[in-house]
Structure formats: structure tokens, C-alpha cells
Design a protein around this motif. Sequence first.
Motif, short mmCIF file in Angstrom:
data_model
loop_
_atom_site.label_atom_id
_atom_site.label_comp_id
_atom_site.label_asym_id
_atom_site.label_seq_id
_atom_site.Cartn_x
_atom_site.Cartn_y
_atom_site.Cartn_z
N ASP A 100 0.82 -1.21 0.00
CA ASP A 100 0.00 0.00 0.00
C ASP A 100 0.86 1.26 0.00
O ASP A 100 0.49 2.28 -0.59
CB ASP A 100 -0.93 0.00 1.21
CG ASP A 100 -2.06 -1.01 1.09
OD1 ASP A 100 -2.67 -1.35 2.11
OD2 ASP A 100 -2.32 -1.48 -0.04
N SER A 101 1.99 1.19 0.67
CA SER A 101 2.83 2.37 0.83
C SER A 101 3.47 2.86 -0.47
O SER A 101 3.95 4.00 -0.54
CB SER A 101 3.94 2.09 1.86
OG SER A 101 4.73 0.99 1.44
N VAL A 102 3.48 2.02 -1.50
CA VAL A 102 4.13 2.41 -2.76
C VAL A 102 3.16 2.46 -3.94
O VAL A 102 3.57 2.85 -5.04
CB VAL A 102 5.31 1.47 -3.10
CG1 VAL A 102 6.28 1.38 -1.93
CG2 VAL A 102 4.82 0.08 -3.50
N LYS A 103 1.92 2.09 -3.71
CA LYS A 103 0.94 2.10 -4.82
C LYS A 103 0.83 3.49 -5.43
O LYS A 103 0.74 4.49 -4.71
CB LYS A 103 -0.42 1.66 -4.30
CG LYS A 103 -0.57 0.17 -4.12
CD LYS A 103 -1.96 -0.20 -3.61
CE LYS A 103 -2.10 -1.68 -3.39
NZ LYS A 103 -3.42 -2.05 -2.81
N GLY A 104 0.83 3.53 -6.76
CA GLY A 104 0.73 4.80 -7.47
C GLY A 104 2.07 5.50 -7.65
O GLY A 104 2.14 6.48 -8.40
N ARG A 105 3.11 5.02 -6.98
CA ARG A 105 4.43 5.64 -7.11
C ARG A 105 5.46 4.69 -7.72
O ARG A 105 6.34 5.13 -8.46
CB ARG A 105 4.93 6.11 -5.74
CG ARG A 105 4.04 7.12 -5.06
CD ARG A 105 4.69 7.67 -3.79
NE ARG A 105 4.95 6.66 -2.79
CZ ARG A 105 6.15 6.38 -2.30
NH1 ARG A 105 7.21 7.06 -2.71
NH2 ARG A 105 6.30 5.43 -1.38
#
Length: 115
Positions: A61-66
Motif C-alpha cells: 500500500d505504501s508504494v501504490k501509485g508511485r
Amino acid sequence: QVQLVESGGGLVQAGGSLRLSCAASGDSSRINAMAWYRQAPGKQRELVGIISSGGGITYADSVKGRFTISRGNAKNTVYLQMNSLKPEDTAVYYCNAKYYGLNSWGQGTQVTVSS
């Protein structure tokens, strides 16, 4: 046996980008999935993203979209494109290959994000 070699780590300012690469050799035809993990000082190693041999992808979740995980044409190479980097992304990043219930690990590459 599968051997993994990573490259592409370094120092970047917050908001910047880095691309990590991982090349598998040896019995790479047996690989079911390849993944990126990371371990920050004093913390447990955590999954960043995983791509299966069928192309399915899961991200933390902490890296989704990045972050974006992808495979090379030869499928024995995996990449991690990291955009909009944050200081909390600072860690040693490890490439991982899963095959028949076993795991192989790369040596790790340091990613440091300055604020």
C-alpha cells in the motif's frame, strides 16, 4: 539454483526517481514469481511489489501509485521504477525470485532519499 544481481540504487532527493534492475541467471526457467523487498534500518524486511510468471502484480500500500514493477522481454529481468520518492523509502532493496517453494535473494542495493 537461481542467482540474482541488482543494480540501480543510489542517492536521490525527495520527489525524485530511481530505477532498479535485477537480472536472474542459472535455472531461471523455474521461476514462478519475482519480487522486490526492502529493509530499512531497525525494521523488518517488507514486500514492495511482486510480479508472477503470468503477469499478475501486487504492491505494498505504501508504494501504490508511485512504484511500478515490470519484467524485461527475456522474463529473467525485473525492474522497479520508483517515482515521487520519499525519505521513508530509504532502505536496502532486495530482488527475490520464487521457484518451487524456494527463494533466492540478490545482494541488495541501497536507496537513500534525502529530504
